[in-house]
Design a protein around this motif. Structure first.
Motif, short mmCIF file in Angstrom:
data_model
loop_
_atom_site.label_atom_id
_atom_site.label_comp_id
_atom_site.label_asym_id
_atom_site.label_seq_id
_atom_site.Cartn_x
_atom_site.Cartn_y
_atom_site.Cartn_z
N LEU A 109 103.79 52.24 59.25
CA LEU A 109 104.96 51.38 59.38
C LEU A 109 106.07 51.82 58.42
O LEU A 109 107.26 51.86 58.78
N ILE A 110 105.69 52.18 57.20
CA ILE A 110 106.68 52.64 56.23
C ILE A 110 107.20 54.02 56.61
O ILE A 110 108.40 54.30 56.50
N LEU A 111 106.31 54.89 57.09
CA LEU A 111 106.74 56.23 57.49
C LEU A 111 107.73 56.18 58.65
O LEU A 111 108.71 56.94 58.68
N VAL A 112 107.48 55.30 59.61
CA VAL A 112 108.37 55.17 60.77
C VAL A 112 109.75 54.69 60.33
O VAL A 112 110.78 55.13 60.84
N ASN A 113 109.77 53.77 59.36
CA ASN A 113 111.04 53.17 58.93
C ASN A 113 111.77 53.97 57.87
O ASN A 113 112.97 53.76 57.66
N ALA A 114 111.07 54.87 57.17
CA ALA A 114 111.68 55.58 56.03
C ALA A 114 113.00 56.28 56.37
O ALA A 114 114.00 56.09 55.67
N PRO A 115 113.06 57.09 57.44
CA PRO A 115 114.36 57.72 57.75
C PRO A 115 115.42 56.71 58.15
O PRO A 115 116.62 56.94 57.94
N LEU A 116 115.00 55.57 58.70
CA LEU A 116 115.95 54.53 59.08
C LEU A 116 116.51 53.81 57.86
O LEU A 116 117.66 53.34 57.89
N PRO A 142 92.68 44.12 67.57
CA PRO A 142 91.39 43.86 68.23
C PRO A 142 91.48 43.97 69.75
O PRO A 142 90.50 44.36 70.40
N GLY A 143 92.66 43.65 70.33
CA GLY A 143 92.80 43.68 71.78
C GLY A 143 93.37 44.96 72.32
O GLY A 143 93.60 45.08 73.52
N HIS A 144 93.60 45.98 71.44
CA HIS A 144 94.24 47.24 71.84
C HIS A 144 95.57 46.97 72.54
O HIS A 144 95.92 47.62 73.52
N VAL A 145 96.30 45.99 72.01
CA VAL A 145 97.60 45.63 72.54
C VAL A 145 98.66 46.18 71.60
O VAL A 145 98.51 46.11 70.39
N TYR A 146 99.72 46.73 72.17
CA TYR A 146 100.77 47.35 71.36
C TYR A 146 101.96 46.42 71.24
O TYR A 146 102.40 45.79 72.20
N ALA A 147 102.52 46.37 70.02
CA ALA A 147 103.72 45.58 69.76
C ALA A 147 104.95 46.37 70.18
O ALA A 147 104.87 47.54 70.57
N SER A 148 106.10 45.73 70.08
CA SER A 148 107.36 46.42 70.38
C SER A 148 107.96 47.00 69.11
O SER A 148 107.53 46.68 68.00
N GLY A 149 108.94 47.86 69.27
CA GLY A 149 109.70 48.36 68.13
C GLY A 149 108.91 49.19 67.15
O GLY A 149 107.97 49.92 67.50
N ALA A 150 109.29 49.07 65.86
CA ALA A 150 108.70 49.90 64.81
C ALA A 150 107.21 49.63 64.62
O ALA A 150 106.43 50.55 64.34
N THR A 151 106.79 48.37 64.79
CA THR A 151 105.37 48.05 64.64
C THR A 151 104.54 48.74 65.70
O THR A 151 103.48 49.31 65.42
#
Length: 280
Positions: A59-66, A25-34
């Protein structure tokens, strides 16, 4: 096992609340994979003109190769718990509706960061990973014995820069606030780089030394012919230094290979020189 599973559930709930009640809602970005998943979802929406890729899927696509990297280079049990944690988080994110509680971006950044930091810190305290850069860091530490502290910094730098490009540079600053609060709360619950000095009184010094050195790449000092004050039997004392992040796995090794060992742990130790790194 139950402790790790419950920690995965707690992380999934808190990460979904942080993302759907404050970050999005706040257009704020988290750190890391999220945060990387947020970037992927937003870029796909901007390019296609449609919201065809939800953050839960990103989230799953970003983590899949990891996951593959973790399975091959870290361990099967670690990978299984990481997959469980990420998938549960994705499910909660998908089914908990995005609910704006406030339109004030600073409040969204502070509370979102605090809630996410609690979830991540609790997960790490229980010896599980939320995926993302943690996997790469652990992989590199296992293979080389060295940390890659700049990795998270670089990933987060790309994320907040993207936030500035997509939404305006003020949102880059809000994302910085969120990441800072996240890290502070996370450190308050669990400090991964806190060093612990451990002394192990054991009758199986060779086996334990081999397992500890192979797993953590830290040197182990062996003190022979230690005598028990009560039994007057000969024992061997092993001394090494680990980080708090390694504590849970260290405890698992002790319980698995010498459950009768006596272990003394001292916190907040200072180490001069190299942090006892050894080569393969």
């Amino acid at each position: 096992m139950a402790n790790k599973f419950s920690a995965a559930v707690v992380y999934a709930v808190f990460s979904s609340f942080a993302l759907n009640f404050f970050y999005q809602p706040g257009h704020v970005y988290a750190s890391g994979a999220t945060g990387a998943a947020q970037v992927v979802t937003e870029l796909v929406a901007r390019i296609s003109g449609h919201n065809i890729l939800p953050i839960s899927a990103s989230l799953i696509l970003v983590n899949a190769p990891l996951f593959i990297l973790a399975w091959r280079g870290i361990g099967k049990q670690f990978t299984v718990y990481t997959v469980i944690t990420v998938v549960m988080s994705s499910v909660f994110i998908h089914f908990i509706p995005v609910t704006p509680l406030t339109h004030e971006p600073v409040i969204n950044a502070v509370f979102g960061g605090a809630i996410m930091g609690f979830g991540v810190g609790n997960a790490m305290k229980s010896g599980i990973s939320s995926g993302g850069t943690d996997i790469v860091s652990l992989y590199m530490r296992k293979k080389t014995g060295r940390s890659v502290g700049t990795l998270a910094f670089l990933v987060n730098g790309v994320i907040i820069f993207t936030a500035g490009v997509l939404f305006g540079w003020e949102y880059m600053l809000y994302s910085l606030i969120a990441i800072f609060v996240n890290s502070r709360v996370q450190d308050a619950i669990f400090t991964r780089q806190k060093r612990l000095q451990v002394m192990i009184v054991t009758k199986n010094p060779e086996l334990l030394t081999k397992k500890l050195v192979n797993r953590f790449k830290h040197g182990v000092t062996i003190l022979h012919d230690a005598e028990g004050g009560y039994t007057h039997t000969s024992q061997t004392v092993l001394m090494t230094v680990i980080t708090m992040y390694e504590y849970q796995e260290f405890k698992d090794i002790i319980q698995k290979y010498d459950e009768h060992a006596f272990v003394s742990i001292s916190e907040n130790v200072r180490v001069l020189g190299k942090f006892a790194e050894v080569e393969d």
